[in-house]
Design a protein around this motif. Structure first.
Motif, PDB file in Angstrom:
ATOM      1  N   THR A  52       7.317  -8.169   9.781  1.00  0.00           N
ATOM      2  CA  THR A  52       6.050  -8.888   9.709  1.00  0.00           C
ATOM      3  C   THR A  52       6.260 -10.110   8.820  1.00  0.00           C
ATOM      4  O   THR A  52       7.330 -10.270   8.229  1.00  0.00           O
ATOM      5  CB  THR A  52       4.927  -8.023   9.098  1.00  0.00           C
ATOM      6  OG1 THR A  52       5.239  -7.765   7.732  1.00  0.00           O
ATOM      7  CG2 THR A  52       4.752  -6.716   9.848  1.00  0.00           C
ATOM      8  N   ASN A  53       5.246 -10.920   8.692  1.00  0.00           N
ATOM      9  CA  ASN A  53       5.327 -12.066   7.797  1.00  0.00           C
ATOM     10  C   ASN A  53       4.847 -11.693   6.390  1.00  0.00           C
ATOM     11  O   ASN A  53       4.396 -12.531   5.645  1.00  0.00           O
ATOM     12  CB  ASN A  53       4.536 -13.253   8.352  1.00  0.00           C
ATOM     13  CG  ASN A  53       3.073 -12.934   8.542  1.00  0.00           C
ATOM     14  OD1 ASN A  53       2.576 -11.896   8.090  1.00  0.00           O
ATOM     15  ND2 ASN A  53       2.363 -13.821   9.223  1.00  0.00           N
ATOM     16  N   SER A  54       4.943 -10.395   6.052  1.00  0.00           N
ATOM     17  CA  SER A  54       4.538  -9.898   4.738  1.00  0.00           C
ATOM     18  C   SER A  54       5.665  -9.062   4.137  1.00  0.00           C
ATOM     19  O   SER A  54       6.735  -8.933   4.722  1.00  0.00           O
ATOM     20  CB  SER A  54       3.276  -9.047   4.871  1.00  0.00           C
ATOM     21  OG  SER A  54       3.576  -7.821   5.500  1.00  0.00           O
ATOM     22  N   ALA A  55       5.397  -8.469   2.981  1.00  0.00           N
ATOM     23  CA  ALA A  55       6.394  -7.656   2.279  1.00  0.00           C
ATOM     24  C   ALA A  55       6.486  -6.235   2.825  1.00  0.00           C
ATOM     25  O   ALA A  55       7.258  -5.421   2.326  1.00  0.00           O
ATOM     26  CB  ALA A  55       6.048  -7.604   0.793  1.00  0.00           C
ATOM     27  N   VAL A  56       5.743  -5.927   3.867  1.00  0.00           N
ATOM     28  CA  VAL A  56       5.697  -4.585   4.440  1.00  0.00           C
ATOM     29  C   VAL A  56       6.888  -4.355   5.359  1.00  0.00           C
ATOM     30  O   VAL A  56       7.246  -5.211   6.161  1.00  0.00           O
ATOM     31  CB  VAL A  56       4.377  -4.387   5.218  1.00  0.00           C
ATOM     32  CG1 VAL A  56       4.330  -3.047   5.894  1.00  0.00           C
ATOM     33  CG2 VAL A  56       3.194  -4.558   4.288  1.00  0.00           C
ATOM     34  N   GLU A  57       7.504  -3.170   5.229  1.00  0.00           N
ATOM     35  CA  GLU A  57       8.622  -2.770   6.099  1.00  0.00           C
ATOM     36  C   GLU A  57       8.222  -1.507   6.837  1.00  0.00           C
ATOM     37  O   GLU A  57       7.539  -0.654   6.269  1.00  0.00           O
ATOM     38  CB  GLU A  57       9.865  -2.475   5.260  1.00  0.00           C
ATOM     39  CG  GLU A  57      10.369  -3.649   4.459  1.00  0.00           C
ATOM     40  CD  GLU A  57      11.510  -3.252   3.530  1.00  0.00           C
ATOM     41  OE1 GLU A  57      11.847  -2.057   3.445  1.00  0.00           O
ATOM     42  OE2 GLU A  57      12.061  -4.153   2.893  1.00  0.00           O
ATOM     43  N   GLY A  58       8.676  -1.362   8.074  1.00  0.00           N
ATOM     44  CA  GLY A  58       8.322  -0.172   8.823  1.00  0.00           C
ATOM     45  C   GLY A  58       9.382   0.225   9.828  1.00  0.00           C
ATOM     46  O   GLY A  58      10.256  -0.562  10.187  1.00  0.00           O
ATOM     47  N   ARG A  59       9.283   1.502  10.271  1.00  0.00           N
ATOM     48  CA  ARG A  59      10.180   2.045  11.274  1.00  0.00           C
ATOM     49  C   ARG A  59       9.381   2.870  12.271  1.00  0.00           C
ATOM     50  O   ARG A  59       8.582   3.714  11.884  1.00  0.00           O
ATOM     51  CB  ARG A  59      11.230   2.934  10.626  1.00  0.00           C
ATOM     52  CG  ARG A  59      12.356   2.165   9.994  1.00  0.00           C
ATOM     53  CD  ARG A  59      13.116   2.972   8.951  1.00  0.00           C
ATOM     54  NE  ARG A  59      12.306   3.478   7.855  1.00  0.00           N
ATOM     55  CZ  ARG A  59      11.744   2.741   6.895  1.00  0.00           C
ATOM     56  NH1 ARG A  59      11.864   1.442   6.911  1.00  0.00           N
ATOM     57  NH2 ARG A  59      11.047   3.293   5.928  1.00  0.00           N
ATOM     58  N   LEU A  60       9.625   2.614  13.525  1.00  0.00           N
ATOM     59  CA  LEU A  60       8.996   3.335  14.620  1.00  0.00           C
ATOM     60  C   LEU A  60      10.069   4.195  15.271  1.00  0.00           C
ATOM     61  O   LEU A  60      11.133   3.690  15.632  1.00  0.00           O
ATOM     62  CB  LEU A  60       8.418   2.338  15.640  1.00  0.00           C
ATOM     63  CG  LEU A  60       7.891   2.890  16.950  1.00  0.00           C
ATOM     64  CD1 LEU A  60       6.703   3.813  16.719  1.00  0.00           C
ATOM     65  CD2 LEU A  60       7.505   1.737  17.871  1.00  0.00           C
ATOM     66  N   VAL A  66       5.777   3.308   7.225  1.00  0.00           N
ATOM     67  CA  VAL A  66       5.685   1.972   6.655  1.00  0.00           C
ATOM     68  C   VAL A  66       5.788   2.077   5.139  1.00  0.00           C
ATOM     69  O   VAL A  66       5.319   3.046   4.546  1.00  0.00           O
ATOM     70  CB  VAL A  66       4.380   1.270   7.099  1.00  0.00           C
ATOM     71  CG1 VAL A  66       3.163   1.995   6.610  1.00  0.00           C
ATOM     72  CG2 VAL A  66       4.350  -0.167   6.670  1.00  0.00           C
ATOM     73  N   GLN A  67       6.467   1.088   4.522  1.00  0.00           N
ATOM     74  CA  GLN A  67       6.661   1.096   3.068  1.00  0.00           C
ATOM     75  C   GLN A  67       6.335  -0.261   2.473  1.00  0.00           C
ATOM     76  O   GLN A  67       6.486  -1.297   3.121  1.00  0.00           O
ATOM     77  CB  GLN A  67       8.103   1.427   2.715  1.00  0.00           C
ATOM     78  CG  GLN A  67       8.472   2.854   2.961  1.00  0.00           C
ATOM     79  CD  GLN A  67       9.888   3.140   2.515  1.00  0.00           C
ATOM     80  OE1 GLN A  67      10.801   2.415   2.867  1.00  0.00           O
ATOM     81  NE2 GLN A  67      10.048   4.190   1.747  1.00  0.00           N
ATOM     82  N   ALA A  89      -1.800  -6.424   3.076  1.00  0.00           N
ATOM     83  CA  ALA A  89      -1.029  -6.285   4.318  1.00  0.00           C
ATOM     84  C   ALA A  89      -0.665  -4.821   4.553  1.00  0.00           C
ATOM     85  O   ALA A  89      -0.735  -4.326   5.688  1.00  0.00           O
ATOM     86  CB  ALA A  89       0.224  -7.148   4.264  1.00  0.00           C
ATOM     87  N   PHE A  90      -0.290  -4.107   3.497  1.00  0.00           N
ATOM     88  CA  PHE A  90       0.052  -2.685   3.608  1.00  0.00           C
ATOM     89  C   PHE A  90      -1.152  -1.889   4.106  1.00  0.00           C
ATOM     90  O   PHE A  90      -1.028  -1.058   5.007  1.00  0.00           O
ATOM     91  CB  PHE A  90       0.534  -2.159   2.252  1.00  0.00           C
ATOM     92  CG  PHE A  90       0.987  -0.732   2.270  1.00  0.00           C
ATOM     93  CD1 PHE A  90       2.111  -0.339   2.973  1.00  0.00           C
ATOM     94  CD2 PHE A  90       0.286   0.233   1.556  1.00  0.00           C
ATOM     95  CE1 PHE A  90       2.545   0.987   2.977  1.00  0.00           C
ATOM     96  CE2 PHE A  90       0.702   1.552   1.548  1.00  0.00           C
ATOM     97  CZ  PHE A  90       1.826   1.934   2.259  1.00  0.00           C
ATOM     98  N   ASP A 100       7.577   2.512  -4.874  1.00  0.00           N
ATOM     99  CA  ASP A 100       7.124   2.195  -3.513  1.00  0.00           C
ATOM    100  C   ASP A 100       5.928   3.036  -3.097  1.00  0.00           C
ATOM    101  O   ASP A 100       5.589   4.025  -3.742  1.00  0.00           O
ATOM    102  CB  ASP A 100       8.253   2.320  -2.491  1.00  0.00           C
ATOM    103  CG  ASP A 100       8.706   3.746  -2.236  1.00  0.00           C
ATOM    104  OD1 ASP A 100       8.012   4.693  -2.613  1.00  0.00           O
ATOM    105  OD2 ASP A 100       9.778   3.909  -1.639  1.00  0.00           O
ATOM    106  N   ARG A 101       5.308   2.597  -2.029  1.00  0.00           N
ATOM    107  CA  ARG A 101       4.239   3.336  -1.360  1.00  0.00           C
ATOM    108  C   ARG A 101       4.663   3.527   0.088  1.00  0.00           C
ATOM    109  O   ARG A 101       5.139   2.584   0.722  1.00  0.00           O
ATOM    110  CB  ARG A 101       2.921   2.572  -1.427  1.00  0.00           C
ATOM    111  CG  ARG A 101       2.388   2.471  -2.828  1.00  0.00           C
ATOM    112  CD  ARG A 101       1.086   1.733  -2.890  1.00  0.00           C
ATOM    113  NE  ARG A 101       0.649   1.643  -4.279  1.00  0.00           N
ATOM    114  CZ  ARG A 101      -0.385   0.942  -4.678  1.00  0.00           C
ATOM    115  NH1 ARG A 101      -1.091   0.257  -3.799  1.00  0.00           N
ATOM    116  NH2 ARG A 101      -0.716   0.922  -5.945  1.00  0.00           N
TER     117      ARG A 101
END
Length: 179
Positions: free
Chosen positions: A69-77, A89-90, A102-103, A170-171
């Motif tokens: 994304t264009n934010s600090a959020v990272e994710g895995r599907l 998502v983290q 964004a989170f 982290d969250r």
């Protein structure tokens, strides 16, 4: 069969048919394509994209797609064939208010897409889980636990489960689908 039994049997058959029409039928498994489309439509301002990354590991079932994304959020599907299995998502902490916003929006989109929830239901659950995770994290710190964290799980009926895990670094938010 006597006339009375026939009438009772017919009445029971009609009742069963009407209950079947009213009762929710087991929904077909959510596909990864459906999840991705619904998710992307829920947070277009974050420009979400799911890409396949090169992952070398043993014992992992299915394939994983990385969320950017264009934010600090990272994710895995995670998908098993075409079937949606898991979305995680983290957000690294400490974070900016924009990162936390964004989170929250990604969590909302994931719950709506993965569990087919309304925006209102997803919002209420995420706010509730976040509050509980924050309280558990605070209590864990006060106790001096070896592993300082706040963890919350919610069973979402036949659709799946939600989990929120907060640490000082982290969250994490997870949506799990059932078969």
């Amino acid at each position: 069969m006597s006339g009375t039994l026939k009438v009772q049997f017919a009445g029971l058959a009609m009742l069963a048919a009407s209950l079947a029409a009213v009762s929710p039928v087991a929904a077909a498994a959510l596909t990864c394509a459906e999840f991705q489309d619904t998710f992307a439509h829920a947070v277009p301002e974050l420009s979400p994209q799911f890409g396949r990354s090169v992952v070398v590991s043993r014992g992992v079932r299915g394939d994983t797609r990385e969320l950017t994304t264009n934010s600090a959020v990272e994710g895995r599907l995670t998908c098993d064939g075409t079937r949606f299995v898991r979305f995680e998502v983290q957000l690294q902490m400490p974070s900016t208010p924009a990162g936390r916003d964004a989170f929250f929006r990604v969590q909302l989109a994931a719950a709506m897409a993965g569990l087919k929830w309304s925006r209102n239901r997803a919002t209420q659950n995420i706010i509730g889980m976040s509050g509980e995770a924050a309280d558990y994290l605070r209590a864990s710190e006060e106790r001096g636990d070896v592993s300082v964290s706040g963890k919350v799980e919610r069973h979402a009926g036949a659709a799946g489960d939600l989990a929120a895990m907060w640490t000082k670094t982290d969250r994490t938010f997870i949506v799990l689908a059932y078969d």
